[in-house]
Design an enzyme around this catalytic site. Sequence first.
Site, PDB file in Angstrom:
ATOM      1  N   TYR A 193      -4.080  65.079 -15.648  1.00  0.00           N
ATOM      2  CA  TYR A 193      -5.027  64.546 -14.650  1.00  0.00           C
ATOM      3  C   TYR A 193      -6.017  65.633 -14.230  1.00  0.00           C
ATOM      4  O   TYR A 193      -7.226  65.402 -14.192  1.00  0.00           O
ATOM      5  CB  TYR A 193      -4.212  64.043 -13.465  1.00  0.00           C
ATOM      6  CG  TYR A 193      -4.984  63.520 -12.281  1.00  0.00           C
ATOM      7  CD1 TYR A 193      -5.694  62.328 -12.350  1.00  0.00           C
ATOM      8  CD2 TYR A 193      -4.957  64.199 -11.053  1.00  0.00           C
ATOM      9  CE1 TYR A 193      -6.377  61.833 -11.231  1.00  0.00           C
ATOM     10  CE2 TYR A 193      -5.623  63.714  -9.948  1.00  0.00           C
ATOM     11  CZ  TYR A 193      -6.334  62.533 -10.038  1.00  0.00           C
ATOM     12  OH  TYR A 193      -7.006  62.043  -8.935  1.00  0.00           O
ATOM     13  N   THR A 211      -2.655  56.203  -0.495  1.00  0.00           N
ATOM     14  CA  THR A 211      -2.920  54.863  -1.028  1.00  0.00           C
ATOM     15  C   THR A 211      -1.601  54.265  -1.516  1.00  0.00           C
ATOM     16  O   THR A 211      -0.639  54.977  -1.783  1.00  0.00           O
ATOM     17  CB  THR A 211      -3.924  54.920  -2.193  1.00  0.00           C
ATOM     18  OG1 THR A 211      -3.482  55.894  -3.125  1.00  0.00           O
ATOM     19  CG2 THR A 211      -5.305  55.296  -1.719  1.00  0.00           C
TER      20      THR A 211
HETATM   21  N1  LIG Z   1      -4.873  58.804  -3.752  1.00  0.00           N
HETATM   22  C1  LIG Z   1      -5.063  60.115  -3.870  1.00  0.00           C
HETATM   23  O1  LIG Z   1      -4.274  60.933  -3.365  1.00  0.00           O
HETATM   24  C2  LIG Z   1      -6.283  60.649  -4.601  1.00  0.00           C
HETATM   25  C3  LIG Z   1      -6.592  61.999  -4.464  1.00  0.00           C
HETATM   26  C4  LIG Z   1      -7.696  62.515  -5.115  1.00  0.00           C
HETATM   27  C5  LIG Z   1      -8.474  61.686  -5.898  1.00  0.00           C
HETATM   28  N2  LIG Z   1      -8.157  60.363  -6.033  1.00  0.00           N
HETATM   29  C6  LIG Z   1      -8.999  59.532  -6.888  1.00  0.00           C
HETATM   30  O2  LIG Z   1      -9.489  58.473  -6.119  1.00  0.00           O
HETATM   31  C7  LIG Z   1      -9.823  57.378  -6.969  1.00  0.00           C
HETATM   32  C8  LIG Z   1      -9.290  56.093  -6.360  1.00  0.00           C
HETATM   33  O3  LIG Z   1      -7.877  56.146  -6.376  1.00  0.00           O
HETATM   34  P1  LIG Z   1      -6.951  55.499  -5.258  1.00  0.00           P
HETATM   35  O4  LIG Z   1      -6.052  56.575  -4.797  1.00  0.00           O
HETATM   36  O5  LIG Z   1      -7.740  54.737  -4.278  1.00  0.00           O
HETATM   37  O6  LIG Z   1      -6.011  54.547  -6.147  1.00  0.00           O
HETATM   38  P2  LIG Z   1      -6.047  53.016  -6.578  1.00  0.00           P
HETATM   39  O7  LIG Z   1      -5.786  52.147  -5.422  1.00  0.00           O
HETATM   40  O8  LIG Z   1      -5.117  52.948  -7.728  1.00  0.00           O
HETATM   41  O9  LIG Z   1      -7.540  52.791  -7.056  1.00  0.00           O
HETATM   42  C9  LIG Z   1      -7.945  52.941  -8.364  1.00  0.00           C
HETATM   43  C10 LIG Z   1      -8.978  51.890  -8.651  1.00  0.00           C
HETATM   44  O10 LIG Z   1      -9.446  52.086  -9.994  1.00  0.00           O
HETATM   45  C11 LIG Z   1      -9.344  50.862 -10.682  1.00  0.00           C
HETATM   46  N3  LIG Z   1      -9.160  51.114 -12.095  1.00  0.00           N
HETATM   47  C12 LIG Z   1      -8.192  51.852 -12.683  1.00  0.00           C
HETATM   48  N4  LIG Z   1      -8.330  51.808 -14.019  1.00  0.00           N
HETATM   49  C13 LIG Z   1      -9.411  51.012 -14.268  1.00  0.00           C
HETATM   50  C14 LIG Z   1     -10.043  50.552 -15.443  1.00  0.00           C
HETATM   51  N5  LIG Z   1      -9.591  50.888 -16.649  1.00  0.00           N
HETATM   52  N6  LIG Z   1     -11.119  49.757 -15.319  1.00  0.00           N
HETATM   53  C15 LIG Z   1     -11.590  49.400 -14.104  1.00  0.00           C
HETATM   54  N7  LIG Z   1     -11.031  49.787 -12.960  1.00  0.00           N
HETATM   55  C16 LIG Z   1      -9.941  50.587 -13.044  1.00  0.00           C
HETATM   56  C17 LIG Z   1      -8.164  50.147 -10.047  1.00  0.00           C
HETATM   57  O11 LIG Z   1      -8.240  48.758 -10.204  1.00  0.00           O
HETATM   58  P3  LIG Z   1      -7.534  47.862 -11.334  1.00  0.00           P
HETATM   59  O12 LIG Z   1      -6.150  48.368 -11.501  1.00  0.00           O
HETATM   60  O13 LIG Z   1      -7.641  46.492 -10.747  1.00  0.00           O
HETATM   61  O14 LIG Z   1      -8.373  48.018 -12.561  1.00  0.00           O
HETATM   62  C18 LIG Z   1      -8.403  50.491  -8.577  1.00  0.00           C
HETATM   63  O15 LIG Z   1      -9.355  49.610  -8.033  1.00  0.00           O
HETATM   64  C19 LIG Z   1      -9.245  57.714  -8.334  1.00  0.00           C
HETATM   65  O16 LIG Z   1     -10.265  58.187  -9.184  1.00  0.00           O
HETATM   66  C20 LIG Z   1      -8.281  58.852  -8.036  1.00  0.00           C
HETATM   67  O17 LIG Z   1      -8.124  59.726  -9.140  1.00  0.00           O
HETATM   68  C21 LIG Z   1      -7.071  59.826  -5.403  1.00  0.00           C
END
Ligand SMILES: NC(=O)c1ccc[n+]([C@@H]2O[C@H](COP(=O)([O-])OP(=O)(O)OC[C@H]3O[C@@H](n4cnc5c(N)ncnc54)[C@H](OP(=O)(O)O)[C@@H]3O)[C@@H](O)[C@H]2O)c1
Length: 256
Positions: free
Chosen positions: A156, A191
């Site tokens: 990642y 999340t």
């Molecule tokens: N949570 C953390 O601690 C954290 C920290 C740093 C960065 N981030 C980043 O923040 C971003 C959002 O993550 P989140 O934590 O809010 O988690 P999340 O709820 O899993 O959100 C991820 C989103 O991306 C979509 N997604 C994943 N694969 C996809 C695909 N192939 N095509 C289209 N949509 C796709 C998912 O929807 P579907 O499954 O419906 O496609 C979901 O809407 C990510 O890039 C993650 O790396 C998160």
Amino acid sequence: MARITGRTVLIVGASSGIGADVARLLAHDGNRLVVTARRAPELAALAKEIRASGGDCLDVAADALEPQAAADVVAAAVAEYGGVDIALLNAGQGPDMSMDQVTVADVSRIMALNYDVVVNYLVPLIAQMGGQRDGGLIAHTNSLAGLMGIPRQGPYSAAKAAARTLIDAARIELAPNGIRFTSIHPGFVATERISEDGLPKPFQISQEQAARHVVRALEREPAQAYFPWPTAALVRTLRALPTPLSAFVLRRLAAR
Ligand SMILES: NC(=O)c1ccc[n+]([C@@H]2O[C@H](COP(=O)([O-])OP(=O)(O)OC[C@H]3O[C@@H](n4cnc5c(N)ncnc54)[C@H](OP(=O)(O)O)[C@@H]3O)[C@@H](O)[C@H]2O)c1
């Protein structure tokens, strides 16, 4: 800092988590939202909620791993609203993954889930925004984990670092075309999807707090945005330390 009003905003990865909350925060002030992800029911529910509160929202289910599907989403946004002012490329996933247990296929999958999904939108968005009078803003939800190799998150970290580097180059090349780029680096965010992955999460913030940070970054358009500050300061310190010392600290943190 200019409040975002009257803009067409595309959010990729809006069916849950940070992306869904950013959509809710931007759903008013005359903004037109285009929300996309793979899970159609979650997207439809979000769009319905936004419309019910008086907002304007188009939901398009699509897999960002497919280049044509991504290009079609951009085309659908343009067909509906005439252009894209702001795109938040937010799709991504970082599961707990130790390097002595991963397969080659695991690493490739994580690269696709965090890098290919960016590229597949970046290319059609650059083509579209390059032809718009006011250009546009392309923002990417990166991660503080993309700034260094984090144990149990190696694939990642690597994928997010690659995305940041690509966007850094695009920012320099495309400034004359009016296209701006912001890489947003959250620390740990509570999340639903990561709630039970077993990773230690120092200084974790809520999904709503993270979404507010993201909106602030979209308003201010810095090249890089980092939050929350304690995690950002920790990462900055670790990067400044001699490698054996930072490795010692990271190993201790990962083992907690
Ligand atoms: N949570 C953390 O601690 C954290 C920290 C740093 C960065 N981030 C980043 O923040 C971003 C959002 O993550 P989140 O934590 O809010 O988690 P999340 O709820 O899993 O959100 C991820 C989103 O991306 C979509 N997604 C994943 N694969 C996809 C695909 N192939 N095509 C289209 N949509 C796709 C998912 O929807 P579907 O499954 O419906 O496609 C979901 O809407 C990510 O890039 C993650 O790396 C998160």
